[in-house]
Scaffold this active site. Structure first.
Site, PDB file in Angstrom:
ATOM      1  N   ARG A   1      47.726  49.223  41.877  1.00 47.00           N
ATOM      2  CA  ARG A   1      46.787  48.092  41.726  1.00 47.00           C
ATOM      3  C   ARG A   1      47.415  46.925  42.442  1.00 47.00           C
ATOM      4  O   ARG A   1      48.537  46.507  42.109  1.00 47.00           O
ATOM      5  CB  ARG A   1      46.555  47.759  40.250  1.00 47.00           C
ATOM      6  CG  ARG A   1      45.803  46.444  40.060  1.00 47.00           C
ATOM      7  CD  ARG A   1      45.328  46.200  38.657  1.00 47.00           C
ATOM      8  NE  ARG A   1      44.140  46.993  38.375  1.00 47.00           N
ATOM      9  CZ  ARG A   1      43.333  46.787  37.334  1.00 47.00           C
ATOM     10  NH1 ARG A   1      43.570  45.802  36.492  1.00 47.00           N
ATOM     11  NH2 ARG A   1      42.273  47.554  37.159  1.00 47.00           N
TER      12      ARG A   1
ATOM     13  N   HIS B   1      37.126  49.002  43.727  1.00 43.78           N
ATOM     14  CA  HIS B   1      37.620  49.532  42.450  1.00 43.78           C
ATOM     15  C   HIS B   1      36.952  50.892  42.221  1.00 43.78           C
ATOM     16  O   HIS B   1      36.166  51.067  41.294  1.00 43.78           O
ATOM     17  CB  HIS B   1      37.284  48.535  41.334  1.00 43.78           C
ATOM     18  CG  HIS B   1      38.039  48.748  40.053  1.00 43.78           C
ATOM     19  ND1 HIS B   1      39.021  49.714  39.903  1.00 43.78           N
ATOM     20  CD2 HIS B   1      37.944  48.118  38.841  1.00 43.78           C
ATOM     21  CE1 HIS B   1      39.507  49.643  38.670  1.00 43.78           C
ATOM     22  NE2 HIS B   1      38.859  48.707  38.001  1.00 43.78           N
TER      23      HIS B   1
ATOM     24  N   GLN C   1      36.868  52.850  38.767  1.00 44.95           N
ATOM     25  CA  GLN C   1      35.919  52.259  37.824  1.00 44.95           C
ATOM     26  C   GLN C   1      34.525  52.830  38.028  1.00 44.95           C
ATOM     27  O   GLN C   1      33.809  53.151  37.070  1.00 44.95           O
ATOM     28  CB  GLN C   1      35.886  50.731  38.013  1.00 44.95           C
ATOM     29  CG  GLN C   1      34.892  50.027  37.123  1.00 44.95           C
ATOM     30  CD  GLN C   1      35.301  50.087  35.658  1.00 44.95           C
ATOM     31  OE1 GLN C   1      36.437  49.753  35.317  1.00 44.95           O
ATOM     32  NE2 GLN C   1      34.408  50.517  34.785  1.00 44.95           N
TER      33      GLN C   1
ATOM     34  N   ASP D   1      30.210  41.264  35.928  1.00 47.33           N
ATOM     35  CA  ASP D   1      31.676  41.289  35.852  1.00 47.33           C
ATOM     36  C   ASP D   1      32.117  39.837  35.706  1.00 47.33           C
ATOM     37  O   ASP D   1      31.309  38.909  35.869  1.00 47.33           O
ATOM     38  CB  ASP D   1      32.245  41.943  37.137  1.00 47.33           C
ATOM     39  CG  ASP D   1      33.756  42.163  37.094  1.00 47.33           C
ATOM     40  OD1 ASP D   1      34.360  42.035  36.003  1.00 47.33           O
ATOM     41  OD2 ASP D   1      34.329  42.449  38.168  1.00 47.33           O
TER      42      ASP D   1
ATOM     43  N   CYS E   1      32.630  46.364  33.522  1.00 47.53           N
ATOM     44  CA  CYS E   1      33.888  47.117  33.611  1.00 47.53           C
ATOM     45  C   CYS E   1      34.919  46.639  32.610  1.00 47.53           C
ATOM     46  O   CYS E   1      35.868  47.365  32.311  1.00 47.53           O
ATOM     47  CB  CYS E   1      34.441  47.024  35.035  1.00 47.53           C
ATOM     48  SG  CYS E   1      34.919  45.356  35.536  1.00 47.53           S
TER      49      CYS E   1
ATOM     50  N   ARG F   1      36.834  55.896  31.523  1.00 47.73           N
ATOM     51  CA  ARG F   1      37.898  55.741  32.521  1.00 47.73           C
ATOM     52  C   ARG F   1      38.885  56.900  32.408  1.00 47.73           C
ATOM     53  O   ARG F   1      39.365  57.408  33.425  1.00 47.73           O
ATOM     54  CB  ARG F   1      38.623  54.398  32.326  1.00 47.73           C
ATOM     55  CG  ARG F   1      37.793  53.157  32.660  1.00 47.73           C
ATOM     56  CD  ARG F   1      37.422  53.081  34.146  1.00 47.73           C
ATOM     57  NE  ARG F   1      38.585  53.086  35.011  1.00 47.73           N
ATOM     58  CZ  ARG F   1      39.351  52.021  35.273  1.00 47.73           C
ATOM     59  NH1 ARG F   1      39.044  50.845  34.770  1.00 47.73           N
ATOM     60  NH2 ARG F   1      40.392  52.119  36.077  1.00 47.73           N
TER      61      ARG F   1
HETATM   62  N1   CP Z   1      38.115  47.637  34.132  1.00 46.92           N
HETATM   63  C1   CP Z   1      39.434  47.587  34.402  1.00 46.92           C
HETATM   64  O1   CP Z   1      39.909  48.001  35.449  1.00 46.92           O
HETATM   65  O2   CP Z   1      40.164  47.050  33.377  1.00 46.92           O
HETATM   66  P1   CP Z   1      41.719  46.659  33.434  1.00 46.92           P
HETATM   67  O3   CP Z   1      41.843  45.454  34.330  1.00 46.92           O
HETATM   68  O4   CP Z   1      42.063  46.356  32.009  1.00 46.92           O
HETATM   69  O5   CP Z   1      42.487  47.807  33.980  1.00 46.92           O
HETATM   70  N1  NVA Z   2      36.617  41.930  39.431  1.00 46.66           N
HETATM   71  C1  NVA Z   2      37.653  42.036  38.420  1.00 46.66           C
HETATM   72  C2  NVA Z   2      37.717  43.412  37.863  1.00 46.66           C
HETATM   73  C3  NVA Z   2      38.717  43.594  36.766  1.00 46.66           C
HETATM   74  C4  NVA Z   2      38.791  45.007  36.274  1.00 46.66           C
HETATM   75  C5  NVA Z   2      38.981  41.624  39.027  1.00 46.66           C
HETATM   76  O1  NVA Z   2      39.260  41.999  40.173  1.00 46.66           O
HETATM   77  O2  NVA Z   2      39.733  40.906  38.365  1.00 46.66           O
END
Ligand code: CP
Ligand code: NVA
Length: 316
Positions: free
Chosen positions: A114, A141, A144, A232, A271, A299
């Site tokens: 990530r 993502h 997701q 989101d 998400c 997930r």
């Molecule tokens: N939806 C998602 O990716 O959540 P986290 O940021 O908690 O991993």
């Molecule tokens: N769009 C959000 C998603 C988190 C899972 C971010 O990138 O922070």
């Protein structure tokens, strides 16, 4: 590409797998989820197909769902994980992605990353000799969205021709929804304020696959007759928390009035993490059309299928 156990593939975006293989992932997730319904969450699946394999979870941003679901997914597949973040690893002191990729490849069987800049995960994949999985970048993502598609299907909807409406910021999650739309032939209505639209490349790519993508500033118009409503956080990780942006986003909150515009059996997806009262009202978030906690649980099931695909072990 091959690892000690056979063929391996990177999963940086949904297009790396394509429609048939993502469909196979979803079917596998449905089957494995059903097969282990009565088991404690940490008990491995009967076949434990990733026994002996270790996945490195590398986080340059915070996470709850992605971290826990990859850890549980590996346990359920018979493997294990180790966790690195920038604070405690040498990534935080400037060791390059290329060297990190080469070192981790000598020590573990797969890498989930990530990070912020998508170019970093491409760099990781270029230098790794084990599968690399995108656990979120500023651009996309995909893990997701495998879970989201699974959730929508589980709730009785078939993807082709579905009308999916997105509200708020044109961000990484929306980009992966647009990629999925092109693969599975559903339409996307994107309601964002001016200046917060998605990357035009994702819109063009979906349209090139023959699906309808509308861009509007009219939230009610986007919601009208929709099958699935998605939003989101207004401020993604790494973005500046500007009052100006929050003010621009306010008309795109998914509330009961907006849900009332959609089909009576429309689903609400998010998400998570959610900021209830900002991008979604409490009554919608807690309401009967909200499937956000199924989506979160999925997930795990989706990630297991992604992992099996990466190791060449999904029956595709
Ligand atoms: N939806 C998602 O990716 O959540 P986290 O940021 O908690 O991993
Ligand atoms: N769009 C959000 C998603 C988190 C899972 C971010 O990138 O922070």
């Amino acid at each position: 590409m091959t690892d000690a156990g056979g063929q391996y593939r990177h999963f940086l975006d949904l297009g790396d797998a394509g429609a048939d293989d993502v469909a196979a992932m979803i079917n596998d997730a449905i089957d494995r989820k059903a097969a282990r319904a009565a088991l404690p969450k940490g008990t491995p699946d009967a076949d434990a197909p990733l026994a002996g394999r270790v996945l490195a979870l590398v986080f340059e941003k915070n996470s709850t769902r992605t971290r826990v679901s990859f850890d549980m997914a590996m346990r359920q597949l018979g493997g294990s994980v180790l966790f690195l973040d920038t604070t405690s690893s040498q990534l935080g002191r400037g060791e390059t992605i290329a060297d990190t990729a080469r070192v981790l490849s000598r020590m573990v069987d797969g890498i989930m990353l990530r990070t912020d800049d998508h170019a970093k995960i491409e760099e990781m994949a270029r230098h790794a000799a084990v599968p690399v999985i995108n656990g979120l970048t500023d651009r996309s993502h995909p893990c997701q969205i495998v879970a989201d598609l699974l959730t929508v299907i589980e709730h009785g909807k078939s993807l082709p021709g579905l009308e999916v409406a997105w509200f708020g910021d044109g961000n990484n999650v929306l980009h992966s929804i647009l990629e999925a739309a092109g693969l599975f032939k559903f339409n996307v209505r994107v309601a964002t304020p001016a200046g917060y639209q998605p990357d035009p490349a994702f819109v063009a790519a979906a349209r090139a696959e023959g699906v309808a993508v509308s861009l509007t500033q009219d939230a009610a118009a986007a919601a009208r007759g929709a099958d699935v409503l998605v939003t989101d956080t207004w401020i993604s990780m790494g973005q500046a928390d500007a009052e100006e942006k929050r003010a621009a986003m306010a008309p795109y909150r998914v509330d009961a009035a907006l849900m009332a515009q959609a089909k009576a059996d429309a689903l609400f997806l998010h998400c998570l993490p959610a900021h209830v009262g900002e991008e979604v009202s409490e009554d919608v978030f807690e309401g009967t059309q909200s499937v956000v906690f199924d989506e979160a649980e999925n997930r795990i099931h989706a990630q297991k299928a992604v992992l099996l695909w990466c190791f060449g072990l999904l029956g595709t």
